[in-house]
Design a protein around this motif. Structure first.
Motif, PDB file in Angstrom:
ATOM      1  N   GLU A   1      43.037  34.911  36.328  1.00 27.47           N
ATOM      2  CA  GLU A   1      42.605  35.846  37.364  1.00 27.47           C
ATOM      3  C   GLU A   1      42.953  37.279  36.975  1.00 27.47           C
TER       4      GLU A   1
ATOM      5  N   GLN B   1      38.130  39.974  39.229  1.00 30.55           N
ATOM      6  CA  GLN B   1      37.075  39.560  40.141  1.00 30.55           C
ATOM      7  C   GLN B   1      36.908  40.637  41.196  1.00 30.55           C
TER       8      GLN B   1
ATOM      9  N   LYS C   1      38.693  37.371  49.235  1.00 35.23           N
ATOM     10  CA  LYS C   1      38.703  36.950  47.830  1.00 35.23           C
ATOM     11  C   LYS C   1      37.644  35.860  47.677  1.00 35.23           C
TER      12      LYS C   1
ATOM     13  N   GLN D   1      35.866  34.817  45.291  1.00 35.68           N
ATOM     14  CA  GLN D   1      35.842  34.039  44.049  1.00 35.68           C
ATOM     15  C   GLN D   1      37.206  33.402  43.783  1.00 35.68           C
TER      16      GLN D   1
ATOM     17  N   GLU E   1      33.697  23.825  47.245  1.00 39.22           N
ATOM     18  CA  GLU E   1      32.753  24.858  47.659  1.00 39.22           C
ATOM     19  C   GLU E   1      33.266  25.529  48.925  1.00 39.22           C
TER      20      GLU E   1
ATOM     21  N   ASP F   1      34.430  31.901  51.614  1.00 35.35           N
ATOM     22  CA  ASP F   1      35.320  33.053  51.521  1.00 35.35           C
ATOM     23  C   ASP F   1      36.752  32.617  51.792  1.00 35.35           C
TER      24      ASP F   1
END
Length: 121
Positions: A21, A26, A98, A100, A106, A109
């Motif tokens: 990360e 991102q 965040k 991603q 799935e 947010d």
């Protein structure tokens, strides 16, 4: 008191618990609700008599794009502290999205929302 709302400020950052990360980064999405008194600005119609939301957005973008933190809770707190430093802001609600986040399922947010007042910082 009155409110100034800034929704959907999208900034690239390198925050997260995992090394990938911080390496890859991102986009984070920031929502702000500033509690302010807009009486004088409404009377004078002068930007100097209110909180300049463009300057607030610049300050927030600098934080999100700056020094990484592990948790979005910490990022939200940094943002709140910076926004409360603006003259005229008595309270702020900060939501850090965040979208991603590294989750194996799935999802739409992940977000953290905090509220801070000038006396609490």
């Amino acid at each position: 008191m009155d409110q100034i709302t800034l929704t959907g400020l999208r900034v690239f950052g390198r925050h997260g618990v995992f090394a990938h990360e911080r390496e890859n980064g991102q986009h984070f999405v920031i929502d702000l609700v500033l509690t302010v008194d807009t009486h004088e600005a409404a009377r004078t119609d002068e930007v100097t008599d209110t909180v300049h939301y463009g300057e607030v957005a610049d300050a927030v973008a600098e934080i999100v794009g700056g020094e990484p933190v592990a948790l979005i809770e910490a990022l939200a707190a940094r943002i709140a502290t910076a926004v409360l430093a603006f003259d005229g802001v008595s309270r702020v609600q900060v939501t850090v999205h965040k979208p991603q986040a590294p989750i194996a399922h799935e999802f739409a947010d992940v977000a953290v929302t905090i509220t801070r007042a000038r006396a609490e910082v």
